[in-house]
Design a protein around this motif. Structure first.
Motif, PDB file in Angstrom:
ATOM      1  N   GLY A  42      47.576 -19.408  18.726  1.00  0.00           N
ATOM      2  CA  GLY A  42      47.681 -17.970  18.908  1.00  0.00           C
ATOM      3  C   GLY A  42      49.116 -17.499  19.070  1.00  0.00           C
ATOM      4  O   GLY A  42      49.412 -16.321  18.870  1.00  0.00           O
ATOM      5  N   TYR A  49      52.351 -14.196  14.200  1.00  0.00           N
ATOM      6  CA  TYR A  49      52.229 -14.592  15.604  1.00  0.00           C
ATOM      7  C   TYR A  49      53.589 -15.040  16.150  1.00  0.00           C
ATOM      8  O   TYR A  49      53.951 -14.714  17.281  1.00  0.00           O
ATOM      9  CB  TYR A  49      51.228 -15.729  15.764  1.00  0.00           C
ATOM     10  N   LYS A 323      44.408 -14.389  23.315  1.00  0.00           N
ATOM     11  CA  LYS A 323      43.370 -14.610  22.302  1.00  0.00           C
ATOM     12  C   LYS A 323      42.221 -15.479  22.809  1.00  0.00           C
ATOM     13  O   LYS A 323      41.284 -15.768  22.064  1.00  0.00           O
ATOM     14  CB  LYS A 323      44.003 -15.254  21.061  1.00  0.00           C
ATOM     15  N   ASN A 325      39.956 -14.760  25.036  1.00  0.00           N
ATOM     16  CA  ASN A 325      38.708 -14.023  25.190  1.00  0.00           C
ATOM     17  C   ASN A 325      37.975 -13.877  23.872  1.00  0.00           C
ATOM     18  O   ASN A 325      36.769 -14.113  23.784  1.00  0.00           O
ATOM     19  CB  ASN A 325      39.000 -12.649  25.803  1.00  0.00           C
ATOM     20  N   SER A 326      38.709 -13.496  22.825  1.00  0.00           N
ATOM     21  CA  SER A 326      38.068 -13.298  21.520  1.00  0.00           C
ATOM     22  C   SER A 326      37.660 -14.608  20.868  1.00  0.00           C
ATOM     23  O   SER A 326      36.647 -14.668  20.163  1.00  0.00           O
ATOM     24  CB  SER A 326      39.013 -12.528  20.588  1.00  0.00           C
ATOM     25  N   ALA A 327      38.422 -15.684  21.105  1.00  0.00           N
ATOM     26  CA  ALA A 327      38.140 -16.965  20.442  1.00  0.00           C
ATOM     27  C   ALA A 327      37.072 -17.779  21.168  1.00  0.00           C
ATOM     28  O   ALA A 327      36.203 -18.378  20.537  1.00  0.00           O
ATOM     29  CB  ALA A 327      39.426 -17.782  20.335  1.00  0.00           C
ATOM     30  N   GLY A 329      35.610 -16.613  24.391  1.00  0.00           N
ATOM     31  CA  GLY A 329      34.808 -15.826  25.308  1.00  0.00           C
ATOM     32  C   GLY A 329      35.139 -16.045  26.768  1.00  0.00           C
ATOM     33  O   GLY A 329      34.291 -15.823  27.644  1.00  0.00           O
ATOM     34  N   TYR A 331      38.122 -15.510  30.059  1.00  0.00           N
ATOM     35  CA  TYR A 331      39.143 -14.558  30.477  1.00  0.00           C
ATOM     36  C   TYR A 331      40.538 -15.112  30.222  1.00  0.00           C
ATOM     37  O   TYR A 331      40.839 -16.266  30.549  1.00  0.00           O
ATOM     38  CB  TYR A 331      38.980 -14.221  31.954  1.00  0.00           C
ATOM     39  N   SER A 332      41.391 -14.266  29.650  1.00  0.00           N
ATOM     40  CA  SER A 332      42.759 -14.682  29.357  1.00  0.00           C
ATOM     41  C   SER A 332      43.603 -14.800  30.623  1.00  0.00           C
ATOM     42  O   SER A 332      44.704 -15.340  30.590  1.00  0.00           O
ATOM     43  CB  SER A 332      43.421 -13.689  28.388  1.00  0.00           C
TER      44      SER A 332
END
Length: 367
Positions: A42, A49, A323, A325-327, A329, A331-332
């Motif tokens: 990421g 990036y 990334k 959270n999106s990758a 699920g 918490y970042s």
């Protein structure tokens, strides 16, 4: 502490932070290897990036240098955030209201921001030297003054964009984004459409900030290591009484030190406005870069040159961690825990000494 020992402690601290983060991830039912893979890819997995990581690293490299410089002279610059904010104010006002040629305009706007940040540092140094006001307290108070000053300025219709919380955009002549005009020109569009890698690299607001940050790091390192001024400032930091006995003006040194530190943090705010958020305008918010700079300075062992890789690491972890959270699920914020543990161990070298001593003792007993 010797540079080799500091490097060793920093590397061990980073590893301990990653291990601690792995434990947190396992508790949440996440494979740490997969999570760190997402973070790394990421941050550097694609050309755009990499560009975003570099862009995000510039303000924290500069605020880190600011904190490191002050610390080397025996002062704690907790006010880098406020200096950053007023620096962005100065750059925004100069970038919007002044009508200057393209090459001169950004230079003047950068100087306006940096000088305003220097003024914020000067006030701290003056209060410290003339009235014995602790620089930690005064710089924290000035952080809030800078923040509310930016809010107040946005109450003026000549600055605030209608029906928005942002200021007006800076003029194109003040922008420091790399190849900005060329990217939207006919030849630029044609070239980028044929070369995908350059299109991705230049898609983020890549600007001259990273070049400026490297130059500033070298200049600050040179001042501290190779100049009479640097020797005097460090002497005051090591022992004020001895420095004064040697003929060094203590009051002047404290003012100069905080002014230079503020100048660098103000420059960070100016670069952000002129190179990243100029089209959007200045917003009434605290960015947190000044506080991130404190962490970068600690990781770098208060070495101005080491603030460059430390800032890139910090920015990469934050950008790549966003990334998670999106990758996956998750918490970042877990990356904030990792960074916090890294800083904790960097700040406790004696603990690492103790751990090393225990392991050596156990090995000696076995033999």
């Amino acid at each position: 502490m010797k540079s080799k020992s500091r490097l060793f402690y920093t590397i061990i601290s980073i590893l301990l932070g990653l291990i601690f983060g792995s434990v947190i991830l396992l508790i949440n039912g996440t494979n740490p290897i997969e999570a760190y893979k997402v973070i790394i890819l990421g941050a550097v997995g694609k050309p755009n990036y990499i560009s975003w990581t570099i862009v995000n690293s510039v303000p924290i490299i500069l605020t880190g240098i600011s904190v490191a410089f002050a610390f080397n002279t025996g002062l704690f610059n907790i006010g880098a955030e406020g200096q950053y904010i007023v620096g962005s104010i100065g750059a925004m006002l100069a970038g919007y209201f002044l009508k200057l040629p393209p090459i001169i305009h950004p230079i003047v706007a950068l100087l306006c921001g940096a000088l305003l940040g220097g003024l914020w540092g000067f006030i701290v140094g003056l209060l410290k030297s003339k009235f014995a006001v602790n620089e930690v307290i005064s710089s924290i108070m000035l952080n809030w003054i800078g923040f509310y000053l930016s809010n107040y300025l946005l109450s003026f219709s000549s600055i605030r964009r209608p029906q928005s919380d942002n200021s007006y955009s800076i003029l194109p002549s003040a922008n420091i984004e790399f190849l900005k005009d060329w990217k939207v020109s006919e030849s630029g569009i044609e070239f980028l459409s044929e070369h995908a890698i350059f299109k991705q690299l230049l898609r983020p607001p890549v600007n001259w900030g990273i070049v400026i940050a490297i130059i500033v790091a070298i200049i600050i390192w040179f001042i501290l290591k190779k100049t009479t001024l640097g020797y005097q400032l460090k002497a005051v930091g090591f022992n004020k009484d001895a420095a004064e006995y040697g003929g060094i003006n203590i009051n002047r040194s404290q003012i100069v030190s905080m002014s230079i530190a503020g100048f660098v943090s103000g420059l960070a705010g100016a670069i952000t406005v002129l190179g990243v958020s100029g089209n959007i305008g200045m917003m009434a918010s605290q960015q947190g870069y000044g506080f991130d700079g404190m962490a970068v300075s600690l990781i770098a062992g208060n070495n101005p040159l080491a603030c460059i890789p430390a800032g890139l690491l910090f920015a990469g972890l934050n950008y790549g961690g966003g990334k998670l959270n999106s990758a996956l699920g998750i918490y970042s914020e877990v990356i904030e825990i990792v960074i916090g543990v890294i800083i904790l161990f960097v700040a406790m070298p004696k603990l690492l000494d103790l751990i090393g001593f225990i392991f050596k003792k156990k090995e000696g007993n076995k033999q």
